[in-house]
Design a protein around this motif. Structure first.
Motif, PDB file in Angstrom:
ATOM      1  N   LEU A   1      34.780 -20.242 -28.479  1.00 23.48           N
ATOM      2  CA  LEU A   1      34.017 -19.500 -29.474  1.00 23.48           C
ATOM      3  C   LEU A   1      33.869 -20.345 -30.747  1.00 23.48           C
ATOM      4  CD1 LEU A   1      35.436 -15.872 -29.164  1.00 23.48           C
ATOM      5  CD2 LEU A   1      33.067 -16.569 -28.833  1.00 23.48           C
ATOM      6  N   GLY A   2      32.637 -20.558 -31.141  1.00 21.33           N
ATOM      7  CA  GLY A   2      32.374 -21.368 -32.325  1.00 21.33           C
ATOM      8  C   GLY A   2      32.162 -22.835 -32.035  1.00 21.33           C
ATOM      9  N   THR A   3      32.319 -23.237 -30.770  1.00 21.99           N
ATOM     10  CA  THR A   3      32.068 -24.630 -30.408  1.00 21.99           C
ATOM     11  C   THR A   3      30.636 -24.772 -29.902  1.00 21.99           C
ATOM     12  OG1 THR A   3      32.753 -24.415 -28.095  1.00 21.99           O
ATOM     13  CG2 THR A   3      34.481 -24.868 -29.721  1.00 21.99           C
TER      14      THR A   3
ATOM     15  N   ASN B   1      26.986 -13.498 -38.277  1.00 22.15           N
ATOM     16  CA  ASN B   1      28.377 -13.744 -38.684  1.00 22.15           C
ATOM     17  C   ASN B   1      29.221 -14.248 -37.529  1.00 22.15           C
ATOM     18  OD1 ASN B   1      28.270 -13.005 -41.458  1.00 22.15           O
ATOM     19  ND2 ASN B   1      28.068 -10.874 -40.823  1.00 22.15           N
ATOM     20  N   GLY B   2      28.645 -15.085 -36.695  1.00 26.19           N
ATOM     21  CA  GLY B   2      29.368 -15.635 -35.566  1.00 26.19           C
ATOM     22  C   GLY B   2      30.397 -16.663 -35.984  1.00 26.19           C
TER      23      GLY B   2
ATOM     24  N   TYR C   1      25.059 -28.547 -31.090  1.00 25.46           N
ATOM     25  CA  TYR C   1      24.832 -27.532 -30.074  1.00 25.46           C
ATOM     26  C   TYR C   1      25.325 -26.125 -30.405  1.00 25.46           C
ATOM     27  CZ  TYR C   1      23.742 -31.409 -26.909  1.00 25.46           C
ATOM     28  OH  TYR C   1      23.171 -32.503 -26.317  1.00 25.46           O
ATOM     29  N   ALA C   2      26.103 -25.937 -31.469  1.00 22.07           N
ATOM     30  CA  ALA C   2      26.673 -24.608 -31.717  1.00 22.07           C
ATOM     31  C   ALA C   2      25.578 -23.573 -31.970  1.00 22.07           C
ATOM     32  CB  ALA C   2      27.643 -24.656 -32.895  1.00 22.07           C
ATOM     33  N   TYR C   3      25.916 -22.355 -31.732  1.00 19.55           N
ATOM     34  CA  TYR C   3      24.950 -21.251 -31.726  1.00 19.55           C
ATOM     35  C   TYR C   3      24.299 -21.042 -33.089  1.00 19.55           C
ATOM     36  CZ  TYR C   3      23.216 -16.661 -30.125  1.00 19.55           C
ATOM     37  OH  TYR C   3      22.442 -15.605 -29.756  1.00 19.55           O
ATOM     38  N   TYR C   4      25.089 -21.085 -34.166  1.00 22.43           N
ATOM     39  CA  TYR C   4      24.581 -20.714 -35.489  1.00 22.43           C
ATOM     40  C   TYR C   4      24.212 -21.895 -36.383  1.00 22.43           C
ATOM     41  CZ  TYR C   4      25.864 -15.881 -34.711  1.00 22.43           C
ATOM     42  OH  TYR C   4      25.934 -14.611 -34.222  1.00 22.43           O
ATOM     43  N   VAL C   5      24.614 -23.071 -35.999  1.00 19.53           N
ATOM     44  CA  VAL C   5      24.478 -24.202 -36.917  1.00 19.53           C
ATOM     45  C   VAL C   5      23.040 -24.405 -37.378  1.00 19.53           C
ATOM     46  CG1 VAL C   5      24.596 -26.713 -37.027  1.00 19.53           C
ATOM     47  CG2 VAL C   5      26.552 -25.409 -36.212  1.00 19.53           C
ATOM     48  N   LYS C   6      22.088 -24.278 -36.477  1.00 19.77           N
ATOM     49  CA  LYS C   6      20.693 -24.512 -36.849  1.00 19.77           C
ATOM     50  C   LYS C   6      19.971 -23.239 -37.261  1.00 19.77           C
ATOM     51  CE  LYS C   6      20.151 -28.512 -33.803  1.00 19.77           C
ATOM     52  NZ  LYS C   6      19.429 -29.072 -32.641  1.00 19.77           N
ATOM     53  N   ASP C   7      20.455 -22.097 -36.783  1.00 20.15           N
ATOM     54  CA  ASP C   7      19.699 -20.859 -36.939  1.00 20.15           C
ATOM     55  C   ASP C   7      20.089 -20.034 -38.155  1.00 20.15           C
ATOM     56  OD1 ASP C   7      18.400 -21.478 -34.613  1.00 20.15           O
ATOM     57  OD2 ASP C   7      19.839 -20.412 -33.353  1.00 20.15           O
ATOM     58  N   TYR C   8      21.297 -20.227 -38.648  1.00 20.25           N
ATOM     59  CA  TYR C   8      21.758 -19.372 -39.727  1.00 20.25           C
ATOM     60  C   TYR C   8      21.586 -20.102 -41.054  1.00 20.25           C
ATOM     61  CZ  TYR C   8      24.466 -15.728 -42.013  1.00 20.25           C
ATOM     62  OH  TYR C   8      24.859 -14.698 -42.818  1.00 20.25           O
ATOM     63  N   PRO C   9      20.727 -19.631 -41.946  1.00 21.74           N
ATOM     64  CA  PRO C   9      20.304 -20.426 -43.108  1.00 21.74           C
ATOM     65  C   PRO C   9      21.424 -20.798 -44.076  1.00 21.74           C
ATOM     66  CG  PRO C   9      19.499 -18.163 -43.265  1.00 21.74           C
ATOM     67  CD  PRO C   9      20.010 -18.332 -41.879  1.00 21.74           C
ATOM     68  N   SER C  10      22.438 -19.958 -44.200  1.00 19.63           N
ATOM     69  CA  SER C  10      23.474 -20.286 -45.187  1.00 19.63           C
ATOM     70  C   SER C  10      24.612 -21.096 -44.591  1.00 19.63           C
ATOM     71  CB  SER C  10      24.038 -18.991 -45.804  1.00 19.63           C
ATOM     72  OG  SER C  10      24.718 -18.226 -44.826  1.00 19.63           O
ATOM     73  N   ASN C  11      24.540 -21.397 -43.303  1.00 15.66           N
ATOM     74  CA  ASN C  11      25.603 -22.160 -42.668  1.00 15.66           C
ATOM     75  C   ASN C  11      25.573 -23.609 -43.154  1.00 15.66           C
ATOM     76  OD1 ASN C  11      27.634 -22.854 -40.811  1.00 15.66           O
ATOM     77  ND2 ASN C  11      26.090 -23.638 -39.416  1.00 15.66           N
TER      78      ASN C  11
END
Length: 574
Positions: free
Chosen positions: A71-73, A86-87, A534-544
């Motif tokens: 999870l988170g990788t 919030n993943g 490749y992580a799920y949120y890295v590209k998609d979540y704007p504040s990450n």
């Protein structure tokens, strides 16, 4: 018996005395019995009960929590539609006291504490054992688990305090060892454990030499990587991996009751027989995972039993069908596919996916698509029986009723709920659900689970060969798995690099390996680069902000703050 017996015992805290008294004298200051570490063990059965507790403790962290599995990788996360961005791989949430990391840190120190207590019990001369081999095996299992605890801590946190005995009073001046010393401590425990280990498990679920060799191969590989790919240490890793392969072998032919017919009659009845299955499918069918069940690949399996769960509850259950499947209920058909009909159906149970899924955890695009692209597509592990990519429409009012659901049938806003199902953690059919007669709803399964199997040993040895510069032998080990999987493409020396090894671990070990341990063990910027890519949120979540500039988990702030008499240094980047 097949299963490890569940022993219910009364045991004392190592730091607090537990008193025994009756209603009339519970206020007396001279209790009749005070349990301390000095008098906690009186019989060998009490020590063996503590060994059982080691297995019970680690089972939860292998199969009932998914964080270490990735999870988170680059592999897994909470889907965005369910967690509102919030993943786990939204690293703006992480801190030096991130809850998941703190829980893992505490869990492995708990395992080490249980192991220290058990070792203490095996060394007591006042206890009589039926056989000396029983005492040695109890000690070996305890040292195995302590070694496993410190190997895992070293991989995820680097150098940590090494606690090798039971403390009867609070201690607040622990200091960190180096990462090298942490690995060496684990190695010594594993090597000491070999003294009393049988070649094969004496009871289903127990560890033996195969699992010990496997983790020695991993520990030497981890140490060699820390010391700039030290040749002697890599040779040690290869040697121990080869020893595991000398005792165990890959399963290359179909096996078990879903595969084998005697006299034309399937062993477990017509309903259980799966003629289009394959050996990879068989590896994950109930009654197939233990060495004692004919699985020569199994090194260490975690025991689950529905009848035990039904009677006692607990965590002897795999909730994978519920947690990992896509939610194709409550999705919307595009109107043009209704062919002018108004369906009386209102979106409930839109497609059959094999289980009652709620999609708490979703695979990344890397897992579902990237590793199977182009020449890597034709692979038994990617076959329709092992990864189910087509689901049948169950809306009786739809023209596609009974046919595979197409992406074009779904509204774009629901496509993030549509992803493949791995049969290894969601049964192909109702034969995989043992609780249906008792009201089960296809949420859980109760088969055993792998802690490690020989295919991972091959990938450890391949990585060691790669780090030695012998890409030819690395390719041979990877191709042993690829030939078993009847892959169209076999890798060659020029293909071998860390990315290929990580990809092959996904194809073979998705939801089995401890992915965080793998990525962080490899050192350098590998974890950072793999997650940022490749992580799920890295590209998609704007504040990450990405994985930040760290290559190890933080030492939990609670551990630093409570160690008042010495400084526990924090890892870089935190």
């Amino acid at each position: 018996m097949k299963r490890i017996k569940i022993l219910i015992t009364t045991f004392c805290s190592l730091l607090l005395g537990i008193t025994s008294c009756n209603d009339s004298d519970f206020l007396k200051e001279d209790p009749e019995t005070i349990y301390t570490i000095e008098n906690a063990f009186n019989t060998s059965s009490q020590v063996e009960a503590n060994v059982t507790n080691l297995y019970l403790h680690i089972r939860y962290w292998f199969q009932n929590t998914y964080f270490m599995k990735g999870l988170g990788t680059d592999l897994l996360d909470s889907p965005q539609w369910r967690s509102a961005g919030n993943g786990y791989s939204n690293y703006t949430k992480w801190s030096s006291d991130y809850g998941e990391v703190r829980s893992v840190y505490d869990a492995f120190y708990q395992l080490a504490a249980y192991a220290n207590t058990t070792i203490y019990g095996t060394e007591l001369t006042s206890i009589s054992w039926n056989k000396e081999t029983d005492r040695l095996y109890a000690m070996s299992q305890a040292k195995f688990f302590r070694g496993f605890a410190y190997l895992s801590l070293g991989e995820m946190f680097g150098g940590v305090p090494l606690v090798d005995k039971v403390y009867t009073t609070p201690k607040f001046d622990f200091v960190r060892s180096s990462r090298e010393d942490t690995y060496r401590f684990a190695i010594q425990d594993f090597e000491d454990a070999l003294e009393g280990m049988p070649d094969y498990p004496t009871e289903a679920g127990r560890v033996a030499k195969g699992a010990t060799y496997h983790y020695l191969a991993e520990a030497y590989l981890a140490l060699a990587t820390t010391l700039n790919n030290d040749k002697n240490l890599l040779d040690k890793s290869i040697d121990y991996a080869s020893k595991a392969m000398g005792l165990h072998s890959l399963m290359t032919e179909r096996f078990g009751g879903r595969a084998i017919a005697e006299g034309g009659v399937p062993l477990n009845g017509v309903a259980a027989y799966v003629p289009n299955g394959d050996v990879f499918f068989d590896l994950f069918q109930r009654n197939n995972l233990d060495y004692s069940e004919g699985n020569k690949e199994a090194l260490w399996t975690l025991q689950n039993d529905y009848q035990v769960y039904k009677k006692f509850g607990g965590n002897q259950v795999l909730a994978y069908p519920r947690e990992f499947g896509p939610v194709l209920r409550n999705v919307n058909w595009k109107p043009e596919y209704q062919e002018g009909k108004i369906s009386p159906w209102d979106g409930d149970v839109s497609a059959y996916v094999g289980g009652r899924a709620v999609s708490s955890v979703a695979p990344t695009n890397y897992v579902t698509t990237v590793v199977w692209a182009n020449k890597f597509a034709k692979d038994m592990r990617n076959s329709e029986v092992n990864i189910r990519r087509d689901f049948k429409c169950t809306d009786p009012g739809h023209s596609m009723y009974g046919k595979p659901v197409l992406l074009s049938m779904l509204e774009a806003s629901t496509l993030d709920r549509y992803y493949p199902v791995w049969t290894k953690f969601s049964p192909l059919d109702d034969w995989g659900y043992e609780d249906l007669a008792d009201g089960g709803n296809r949420s859980n399964m109760y088969r055993d689970e792998y802690a490690c199997r020989l295919s991972e040993t091959y990938l450890l040895r391949a990585e060691a060969y790669f780090r030695l510069g012998d890409n030819g032998k690395a390719a041979e080990d990877i191709n042993a798995l690829r030939r078993r999987a009847q892959c169209e493409y076999e890798v060659v020396s020029a293909d071998i690099n860390i990315q290929l090894i990580l990809d092959e671990r996904v194809r073979e070990l998705f939801m089995e390996e401890r992915r965080w341990c793998t990525l962080l063990r490899m050192g350098g910027t590998i974890a950072k680069e793999q997650v940022n890519k490749y992580a799920y949120y890295v590209k998609d979540y704007p504040s990450n902000t990405g994985i930040k500039d760290w290559g190890l988990f933080p030492i939990p702030q609670t551990a630093i703050d409570s160690n008042t008499d010495a400084v526990l240094d924090q890892n870089a980047g935190w």
